[in-house]
Design an enzyme around this catalytic site. Structure first.
Site, PDB file in Angstrom:
ATOM      1  N   THR A  75      33.068  45.886  -1.712  1.00 23.49           N
ATOM      2  CA  THR A  75      32.147  44.794  -1.575  1.00 23.49           C
ATOM      3  C   THR A  75      30.771  44.834  -2.404  1.00 23.49           C
ATOM      4  O   THR A  75      30.532  44.433  -3.980  1.00 23.49           O
ATOM      5  CB  THR A  75      31.934  43.600  -0.150  1.00 23.49           C
ATOM      6  OG1 THR A  75      33.284  43.509   0.062  1.00 23.49           O
ATOM      7  CG2 THR A  75      30.627  42.798  -0.878  1.00 23.49           C
ATOM      8  N   SER A 212      37.332  51.892  -1.459  1.00 24.38           N
ATOM      9  CA  SER A 212      36.994  52.019   0.245  1.00 24.38           C
ATOM     10  C   SER A 212      37.553  52.828   0.052  1.00 24.38           C
ATOM     11  O   SER A 212      38.717  52.903   0.834  1.00 24.38           O
ATOM     12  CB  SER A 212      37.494  49.840   0.327  1.00 24.38           C
ATOM     13  OG  SER A 212      37.193  49.681   1.741  1.00 24.38           O
ATOM     14  N   CYS A 335      43.863  25.905   7.499  1.00 24.28           N
ATOM     15  CA  CYS A 335      43.362  26.209   8.813  1.00 24.28           C
ATOM     16  C   CYS A 335      42.588  27.699   9.771  1.00 24.28           C
ATOM     17  O   CYS A 335      42.094  27.308  11.229  1.00 24.28           O
ATOM     18  CB  CYS A 335      44.556  25.912   9.848  1.00 24.28           C
ATOM     19  SG  CYS A 335      45.242  24.639   9.610  1.00 24.28           S
TER      20      CYS A 335
END
Lengths: 402, 121
Positions: A75, A212, A335
């Site tokens: 990130t 990463s 959801c």
């Protein structure tokens, strides 16, 4: 009581640290705890370990050690790549440099691009993908402008596992750059690709690459940004001048050692074994469960990814029941998201919200066994059947598509 | 993330399934997330004699459907109409904040079923 099974099929989210990797890391917490910037012996010892990991990473990427920069994770690497190139270009007098990215990037690429655009510091083109989840090189070529400074396209997608034509984009940019005054830089987020695809930066033709530790059986909290020598980029994190003035902050020595070891242990055999099991899972599910769709290209796809839409069975419910039975997966259903909006990746490949709503992702790992896949294939059909019953779902006899 | 009671209702939902010859049906959906809920009623002298549901949705959508059918059963239509989403949440103990709208959907489906009954009777 029988211990609950733990079948981990969420390896795109994170991977377990390989025991060999954690053993290599251990001394760097309480014994070899020096600051790699210190002149004394403990510092020297830490520095040597950091530089060894840098060489391991450089070997893997086929680049120079000095082109490898350690960060806190992909990130940060992505944010740095986007923000750093844009800032440098602005400082060279290019007002509102033009950035190109794709609609299925990780948010760590998309959001920094969108923020730069919103602040009026850059202009942005977000390329659509086709229904297979692939960027079309022709579309990309058409979107290139005189003031384009950066193209950022991920190597492989984290949700549907589709592999982007990075080499072709690299070749295109190389050809175009030969006739341009200001170079277009090429960044790829290779987080999901590292385990299974060759990431030699010269073959790919990339100038920046993010990876990463925790997706490759290494630790969380450590990553890399590869920067081709001469890349015009400003630092993101300043102060202290670590990493040759480009990324300040005391080196995460144990993490870096773990990352280096994890990278060293990647082998091409990993993909072949995983692919066999993944195909067994896909074949089994399509055979035993009606009204299922496999999302994304099957050909241009990571060997460990299978992503389905089960009509009439909401994704979070499927993931929840599987989890109660010891099988860990994930979903792009709204959801299950904090924002109650479906996955942007699934929307980008043309899935209606109702189809994202019923999606489940299985991502295998090197630890996955045939017995585990058999277990999933045994328990999944009744789970889907039961949820369909609760939903009052009637089969529409969708032919399996793949 | 989910309370014990929510999980219980999800795993063993009460009054689940389509009803044969219902007196009325109500449907509610959440366009944002895609959940759809149907409530079937059988009414006798102004009182809910039988109730059942069908829900295509997440854990909390199924649990709230189950709970609202329990709350409404044997109630008069006037009483059932007064059930609020908060009643459903309270009965379930707790719902994650992002899931509270599921209880609202259950209430809407029940209200719709009652409204449809009153229109046709």
């Amino acid at each position: 009581m029988k211990a609950l099974k733990k079948i981990y099929l969420d390896n795109a989210a994170t991977t377990p640290v390989d025991p060999v990797v954690s053993a290599k890391m251990r001394p760097y917490f309480s014994q070899k705890y020096g600051n790699a910037s210190s002149v004394h012996q403990l510092g020297e010892e830490a520095r040597r370990a950091v530089e060894a990991a840098r060489r391991q990473t450089a070997n893997f990427l086929g680049c120079l050690s000095e082109e490898v920069y350690f960060t806190s994770g992909a990130t940060e690497s992505d944010n740095w790549a986007i923000g750093g190139v844009a800032e440098k270009m602005a400082s060279r007098g290019i007002k509102k440099p033009h950035l190109i990215t794709s609609a299925i990037e990780h948010k760590a690429v998309l959001e920094p691009c969108q923020v730069l655009e919103k602040k009026g510091w850059a202009e942005l083109t977000v390329l659509p993908v086709n229904k297979d989840g692939l960027v079309e090189v022709k579309e990309l070529e058409k979107s290139i402008r005189k003031d384009t400074v950066l193209v950022s396209v991920m190597f492989a997608n984290s949700e549907i596992g589709t592999i982007q034509p990075i080499k072709e984009i690299g070749q295109l940019l190389k050809k175009l750059n030969a006739g341009r005054k200001e170079k277009i830089y090429f960044h790829t987020d290779a987080v999901q690709a590292i385990n299974y695809l060759s990431c030699k930066v010269d073959e790919l033709g990339v100038d920046l690459l993010s990876l990463s530790g925790h997706k490759i059986y290494g630790p969380k909290g450590v990553g890399v940004l590869y920067l081709r020598k001469g890349t015009a980029i400003s630092p993101l994190i300043r102060g202290g001048g670590h990493e040759r003035g480009m990324r300040s902050g005391t080196e995460n020595v144990a993490g870096i050692v773990g990352l280096g070891e994890a990278i060293k242990r990647i082998s091409p055999a990993r993909g072949a074994q995983v692919k066999k099991l993944r195909n067994k899972l896909i074949t089994g599910i399509l055979k035993d469960i009606p009204d299922v769709i496999l999302n994304g290209s099957l050909r241009e796809r990571l060997p460990n990814n299978a992503h389905f839409s089960f009509a009439g069975a909401e994704g979070e419910s499927v993931v929840f029941v599987l989890s109660r039975k010891g099988v860990f997966t994930s979903t792009g259903s709204a959801c299950a998201s904090h924002s109650l909006s479906p996955s942007h990746v699934l929307s980008a490949i043309g899935l209606a919200p109702e189809q994202s709503h019923i999606s489940v992702r299985f991502t295998l790992g090197k630890q996955t066994t045939a017995a585990e896949i058999d277990y999933v294939l045994r328990i999944l059909p009744p789970i889907i059947e039961r949820l369909r019953k609760i939903a009052g779902y009637k089969s529409v006899k969708v032919r399996p598509r793949y | 993330m989910y309370s014990k009671k929510v999980i219980q209702h999800f795993q063993n939902p009460k009054n689940m399934g389509k009803m044969k010859n219902p007196d009325s049906v109500g449907e509610a959906g959440n366009p944002q997330c895609g959940d759809v809920m149907k409530i079937y009623l059988k009414v006798s002298v102004g009182r809910i004699k039988d109730i059942s549901f069908e829900t295509m949705g997440c854990v909390s959508a199924i649990a709230t459907s189950s709970m609202i059918t329990e709350l409404a059963k044997e109630r008069t239509l006037a009483e059932a109409e007064k059930i609020t989403y908060q009643d459903v949440v309270n009965e379930l103990g707790e719902l994650p904040p992002v899931k509270v709208h599921c209880a609202g959907m259950a209430v809407a489906a029940l209200k719709k079923a009652i409204e449809n009954y009153c229109k046709s009777h």
